[in-house]
Write a protein that holds these residues in place. Sequence first.
Motif, PDB file in Angstrom:
ATOM      1  N   GLY A  27       0.834  -1.198   0.000  1.00  0.00           N
ATOM      2  CA  GLY A  27       0.000   0.000   0.000  1.00  0.00           C
ATOM      3  C   GLY A  27       0.862   1.239   0.000  1.00  0.00           C
ATOM      4  O   GLY A  27       2.051   1.206   0.324  1.00  0.00           O
ATOM      5  N   ALA A  28       0.265   2.372  -0.360  1.00  0.00           N
ATOM      6  CA  ALA A  28       1.033   3.604  -0.539  1.00  0.00           C
ATOM      7  C   ALA A  28       1.734   4.049   0.736  1.00  0.00           C
ATOM      8  O   ALA A  28       2.836   4.577   0.695  1.00  0.00           O
ATOM      9  N   SER A  29       1.088   3.871   1.889  1.00  0.00           N
ATOM     10  CA  SER A  29       1.698   4.326   3.132  1.00  0.00           C
ATOM     11  C   SER A  29       2.078   3.164   4.030  1.00  0.00           C
ATOM     12  O   SER A  29       2.441   3.355   5.165  1.00  0.00           O
ATOM     13  N   ILE A  30       1.959   1.939   3.497  1.00  0.00           N
ATOM     14  CA  ILE A  30       2.271   0.754   4.291  1.00  0.00           C
ATOM     15  C   ILE A  30       3.202  -0.123   3.470  1.00  0.00           C
ATOM     16  O   ILE A  30       2.775  -0.774   2.529  1.00  0.00           O
ATOM     17  N   GLY A  31       4.468  -0.124   3.810  1.00  0.00           N
ATOM     18  CA  GLY A  31       5.403  -0.951   3.060  1.00  0.00           C
ATOM     19  C   GLY A  31       5.867  -0.266   1.788  1.00  0.00           C
ATOM     20  O   GLY A  31       5.487   0.858   1.472  1.00  0.00           O
ATOM     21  N   TYR A  42      -2.500  -0.722  -4.058  1.00  0.00           N
ATOM     22  CA  TYR A  42      -3.026   0.623  -4.280  1.00  0.00           C
ATOM     23  C   TYR A  42      -3.219   0.887  -5.771  1.00  0.00           C
ATOM     24  O   TYR A  42      -4.188   1.515  -6.184  1.00  0.00           O
ATOM     25  N   GLU A  43      -2.287   0.445  -6.576  1.00  0.00           N
ATOM     26  CA  GLU A  43      -2.401   0.647  -8.016  1.00  0.00           C
ATOM     27  C   GLU A  43      -3.651  -0.033  -8.564  1.00  0.00           C
ATOM     28  O   GLU A  43      -4.304   0.495  -9.460  1.00  0.00           O
ATOM     29  N   TRP A  44      -3.996  -1.175  -8.027  1.00  0.00           N
ATOM     30  CA  TRP A  44      -5.162  -1.914  -8.501  1.00  0.00           C
ATOM     31  C   TRP A  44      -6.478  -1.326  -8.009  1.00  0.00           C
ATOM     32  O   TRP A  44      -7.428  -1.202  -8.771  1.00  0.00           O
ATOM     33  N   PHE A  45      -6.546  -0.997  -6.723  1.00  0.00           N
ATOM     34  CA  PHE A  45      -7.853  -0.796  -6.074  1.00  0.00           C
ATOM     35  C   PHE A  45      -8.121   0.602  -5.523  1.00  0.00           C
ATOM     36  O   PHE A  45      -9.276   0.918  -5.225  1.00  0.00           O
ATOM     37  N   ALA A  46      -7.104   1.437  -5.325  1.00  0.00           N
ATOM     38  CA  ALA A  46      -7.368   2.816  -4.910  1.00  0.00           C
ATOM     39  C   ALA A  46      -7.950   3.583  -6.095  1.00  0.00           C
ATOM     40  O   ALA A  46      -7.716   3.234  -7.255  1.00  0.00           O
ATOM     41  N   LEU A  47      -8.702   4.633  -5.822  1.00  0.00           N
ATOM     42  CA  LEU A  47      -9.334   5.418  -6.886  1.00  0.00           C
ATOM     43  C   LEU A  47      -8.361   6.477  -7.385  1.00  0.00           C
ATOM     44  O   LEU A  47      -8.007   7.404  -6.657  1.00  0.00           O
ATOM     45  N   HIS A  48      -7.926   6.329  -8.637  1.00  0.00           N
ATOM     46  CA  HIS A  48      -7.033   7.292  -9.267  1.00  0.00           C
ATOM     47  C   HIS A  48      -7.843   8.330 -10.047  1.00  0.00           C
ATOM     48  O   HIS A  48      -8.998   8.093 -10.420  1.00  0.00           O
ATOM     49  N   VAL A  72      -0.603  19.261 -10.345  1.00  0.00           N
ATOM     50  CA  VAL A  72       0.153  18.008 -10.466  1.00  0.00           C
ATOM     51  C   VAL A  72      -0.343  16.986  -9.452  1.00  0.00           C
ATOM     52  O   VAL A  72      -0.470  15.795  -9.748  1.00  0.00           O
ATOM     53  N   GLY A  73      -0.666  17.460  -8.245  1.00  0.00           N
ATOM     54  CA  GLY A  73      -1.121  16.562  -7.184  1.00  0.00           C
ATOM     55  C   GLY A  73      -2.436  15.883  -7.515  1.00  0.00           C
ATOM     56  O   GLY A  73      -2.617  14.689  -7.248  1.00  0.00           O
ATOM     57  N   VAL A  74      -3.379  16.627  -8.092  1.00  0.00           N
ATOM     58  CA  VAL A  74      -4.666  16.046  -8.466  1.00  0.00           C
ATOM     59  C   VAL A  74      -4.479  14.939  -9.495  1.00  0.00           C
ATOM     60  O   VAL A  74      -5.097  13.867  -9.391  1.00  0.00           O
ATOM     61  N   PHE A  75      -3.626  15.167 -10.480  1.00  0.00           N
ATOM     62  CA  PHE A  75      -3.412  14.163 -11.520  1.00  0.00           C
ATOM     63  C   PHE A  75      -2.864  12.870 -10.937  1.00  0.00           C
ATOM     64  O   PHE A  75      -3.190  11.770 -11.408  1.00  0.00           O
ATOM     65  N   ASN A  76      -2.041  12.971  -9.906  1.00  0.00           N
ATOM     66  CA  ASN A  76      -1.413  11.796  -9.302  1.00  0.00           C
ATOM     67  C   ASN A  76      -2.114  11.332  -8.029  1.00  0.00           C
ATOM     68  O   ASN A  76      -1.588  10.482  -7.308  1.00  0.00           O
ATOM     69  N   SER A  77      -3.291  11.874  -7.764  1.00  0.00           N
ATOM     70  CA  SER A  77      -3.982  11.579  -6.504  1.00  0.00           C
ATOM     71  C   SER A  77      -4.554  10.164  -6.484  1.00  0.00           C
ATOM     72  O   SER A  77      -4.860   9.568  -7.521  1.00  0.00           O
ATOM     73  N   THR A  78      -4.678   9.629  -5.271  1.00  0.00           N
ATOM     74  CA  THR A  78      -5.412   8.388  -5.038  1.00  0.00           C
ATOM     75  C   THR A  78      -6.349   8.622  -3.864  1.00  0.00           C
ATOM     76  O   THR A  78      -6.009   9.356  -2.925  1.00  0.00           O
ATOM     77  N   MET A  79      -7.527   8.012  -3.926  1.00  0.00           N
ATOM     78  CA  MET A  79      -8.500   8.163  -2.850  1.00  0.00           C
ATOM     79  C   MET A  79      -8.870   6.788  -2.314  1.00  0.00           C
ATOM     80  O   MET A  79      -9.161   5.875  -3.092  1.00  0.00           O
ATOM     81  N   VAL A  80      -8.814   6.645  -0.994  1.00  0.00           N
ATOM     82  CA  VAL A  80      -9.186   5.386  -0.356  1.00  0.00           C
ATOM     83  C   VAL A  80     -10.010   5.687   0.893  1.00  0.00           C
ATOM     84  O   VAL A  80      -9.920   6.770   1.462  1.00  0.00           O
ATOM     85  N   GLY A  81     -10.815   4.710   1.300  1.00  0.00           N
ATOM     86  CA  GLY A  81     -11.510   4.828   2.573  1.00  0.00           C
ATOM     87  C   GLY A  81     -13.017   4.741   2.465  1.00  0.00           C
ATOM     88  O   GLY A  81     -13.611   5.056   1.433  1.00  0.00           O
TER      89      GLY A  81
END
Length: 257
Positions: free
Chosen positions: A27-31, A37-43, A159-168
């Motif tokens: 995950g992005a903040s775990i390990g 995250y690439e598969w299942f977080a919302l990009h 730039v941040g929005v383009f590379n953003s991921t949303m989870v939760g």
Amino acid sequence: MNSMTDTVKHLLIINVVMFIGTLTVGGASIGNNELFYEWFALHFPQNEMFKPWQIITHMFMHGGFMHIFFNMFALWMFGTAVEQRFGSKKFLFFYMSSGLGAALLMIGYYYFQFYSGISVLNDAGFDQAQTINTLKSGYNMYDTRWSQHLNQEQLQNFVGVFNSTMVGASGAIMGVLVAFGMLYPESKLMLIFLPIPIKAKYFIPGIIGLDLISAITGQSFFSPSNTAYMAHIGGALTGFLIMWYWKKTQFNKNRWN
């Protein structure tokens, strides 16, 4: 307190299983491995890493132990009471709809920020297709000439929005909170660090109001600074609209029991 209801239990299990996947696969903040995250977080949809299923799967992803703990605690605490009134099918529809509403408002907000930057760069003579290709060339990649036309905050947002991921699950849970407040308005609630009982009909609108202030000002009150406040508001708004419609139509043929 009544025992956990079936749908709440199943949702909790799915979230825990996905979190274990984040720990083991990455995950992005775990390990260091970010594959899960690439598969299942919302990009962001303009990013090539966006996949349609992420609109659903991101609701079952979390970025850390405290993130999933507080969301699952709220799901258990408020979701059980709401499901007891709704029934399982109606509760699941309500929960997923609130989560989708949260995602749509957040994506809409991101698009507004993104195309505000695109508009400035277009006016400065940059080709839109080339701009997007530059962003796609790598994580946080950008043309240094953009800083001549976008201030630091605008450039970071763009730039941040383009590379953003949303989870939760927070957006869906905000909808559940709204339902709880409308079903049990006289119930007394309190914050862990503010042990003063407040009726749900005042407490929950207050929490939503603070989220709205945070979304507008960027000032965080109770949540981490990277919290998607617009998603919270989207979930709460969707939950309110569904509750309003169901209440309005509860005595006619549109009622769904």
